[in-house]
Write an enzyme that holds these catalytic residues in place. Sequence first.
Site, short mmCIF file in Angstrom:
data_model
loop_
_atom_site.label_atom_id
_atom_site.label_comp_id
_atom_site.label_asym_id
_atom_site.label_seq_id
_atom_site.Cartn_x
_atom_site.Cartn_y
_atom_site.Cartn_z
N GLY A 11 -36.70 62.44 46.96
CA GLY A 11 -35.34 62.92 47.17
C GLY A 11 -35.33 64.02 48.22
O GLY A 11 -35.76 65.13 47.97
N VAL A 12 -34.83 63.69 49.41
CA VAL A 12 -34.82 64.67 50.50
C VAL A 12 -33.37 64.91 50.95
O VAL A 12 -33.06 64.93 52.13
CB VAL A 12 -35.72 64.24 51.68
CG1 VAL A 12 -37.17 64.41 51.33
CG2 VAL A 12 -35.44 62.79 52.10
N GLY A 13 -32.51 65.11 49.97
CA GLY A 13 -31.11 65.40 50.25
C GLY A 13 -30.86 66.88 50.39
O GLY A 13 -31.52 67.58 51.14
N LYS A 14 -29.89 67.41 49.60
CA LYS A 14 -29.43 68.79 49.76
C LYS A 14 -30.56 69.80 49.63
O LYS A 14 -30.65 70.74 50.41
CB LYS A 14 -28.34 69.10 48.73
CG LYS A 14 -27.00 68.46 49.03
CD LYS A 14 -25.85 69.18 48.33
CE LYS A 14 -25.79 68.92 46.87
NZ LYS A 14 -24.55 69.48 46.23
N LYS A 68 -21.83 73.66 31.65
CA LYS A 68 -21.85 72.60 32.65
C LYS A 68 -20.59 71.77 32.48
O LYS A 68 -20.05 71.63 31.38
CB LYS A 68 -23.07 71.69 32.46
CG LYS A 68 -23.50 70.97 33.72
CD LYS A 68 -24.30 71.88 34.64
CE LYS A 68 -24.92 71.09 35.79
NZ LYS A 68 -25.84 71.94 36.57
N GLY A 116 -34.11 68.82 48.99
CA GLY A 116 -35.38 68.29 49.47
C GLY A 116 -35.66 68.54 50.94
O GLY A 116 -36.80 68.84 51.33
N HIS A 117 -34.62 68.46 51.79
CA HIS A 117 -34.90 68.62 53.22
C HIS A 117 -35.24 70.07 53.56
O HIS A 117 -36.02 70.32 54.48
CB HIS A 117 -33.74 68.08 54.06
CG HIS A 117 -32.58 69.00 54.24
ND1 HIS A 117 -31.59 69.14 53.31
CD2 HIS A 117 -32.24 69.83 55.27
CE1 HIS A 117 -30.68 70.01 53.75
NE2 HIS A 117 -31.06 70.45 54.93
#
Length: 368
Positions: A191-194, A91, A196-197
Amino acid sequence: MTDVTGAPADVLHTLFHSDQGGHEQVVLCQDRASGLKAVIAIHSTALGPALGGTRFYPYATEAEAVADALNLARGMSYKNAMAGLDHGGGKAVIIGDPERDKTEDLLLAYGRMVASLGGRYVTACDVGTYVADMDVVARECRWTTGRSPENGGAGDSSVLTAFGVYQGMRASAQHLWGDPSLRGRTVGIAGVGKVGHHLVRHLRDEGAEVVITDVRADAVRRILDQHPEGVRAVTDTEALIRVESLDVYAPCALGGALNDLTVPQLTAKVVCGAANNQLAHPGVEKDLADRGILYAPDYVVNAGGVIQVADELHGFDFDRCRAKASKIFDTTLAIFAHAKEDGIPPAAAADRIAEQRMADARAGRTAR
């Protein structure tokens, strides 16, 4: 206190002595001209070149950045092992505010740093970095994945990340309720970003009821506009985990979502989400088990994205990747079975399986 290199002594102790250490290599990167300050951590190459994303984040201190890189790299070793990939774990973190500090020159400098490792570390997107950023990094480094289709890449890996989490939820439902269907279940997504949506879409297509929250009002509004029925929003994560009718809780933002404060408040019977490092500290998995909450290990169910970026190295094929990601269902069920047989939490069972695969690989390498 610092050592002779000026690095915080506690960071070096973590690297060389603690259970969270054992990393093969940690590289501190700096390019004064572009302002780049980065840490590349390689935890293991037992299974192959280390693979993991690049996080761009405004860490409060350099020590915090190093600690995060170490922790995330170790997690990638386990994730890649459980995903059946021929890759170890690595990482990178770039210190700074991506909205303010990210520039083309900085990304190019970062690409040169990764390239200097000669393929021991393969990078991709993570929090704060996107497909367009990887296109820039790739101009200086051929060991870059998560690029755009226009530049020979696979594009957005969040599509298959969400699909894998969905498979993990189905496996959790099968194990707990005897039926993999989520129809009629209520799932809370923080969290409904990359990722989550996309997860909302899978759940609504199956007929699940969805409750969402996000720190960004525009992200919530987008979901509500896309799904005018079957989706409602609550003010924050604290409100979400206390929703009385919740069956499944899906942490899909940053790590540490399961901690001493949140676990006692959880109403859901299943936790299965996309966020990395959901367990705030060792022992949280036992707290979940003691409350009768089934935890699907995060690095197992969110492996769809790394399956996608690994495939890009060999000529990306979406159908092939989707088929591999669908196996997360079987892997998750197997972990639950091991946990029940051994009388341990699922997180511990997953760790044992991953560690055995890495140990077998090291033994095989030594034998040769």
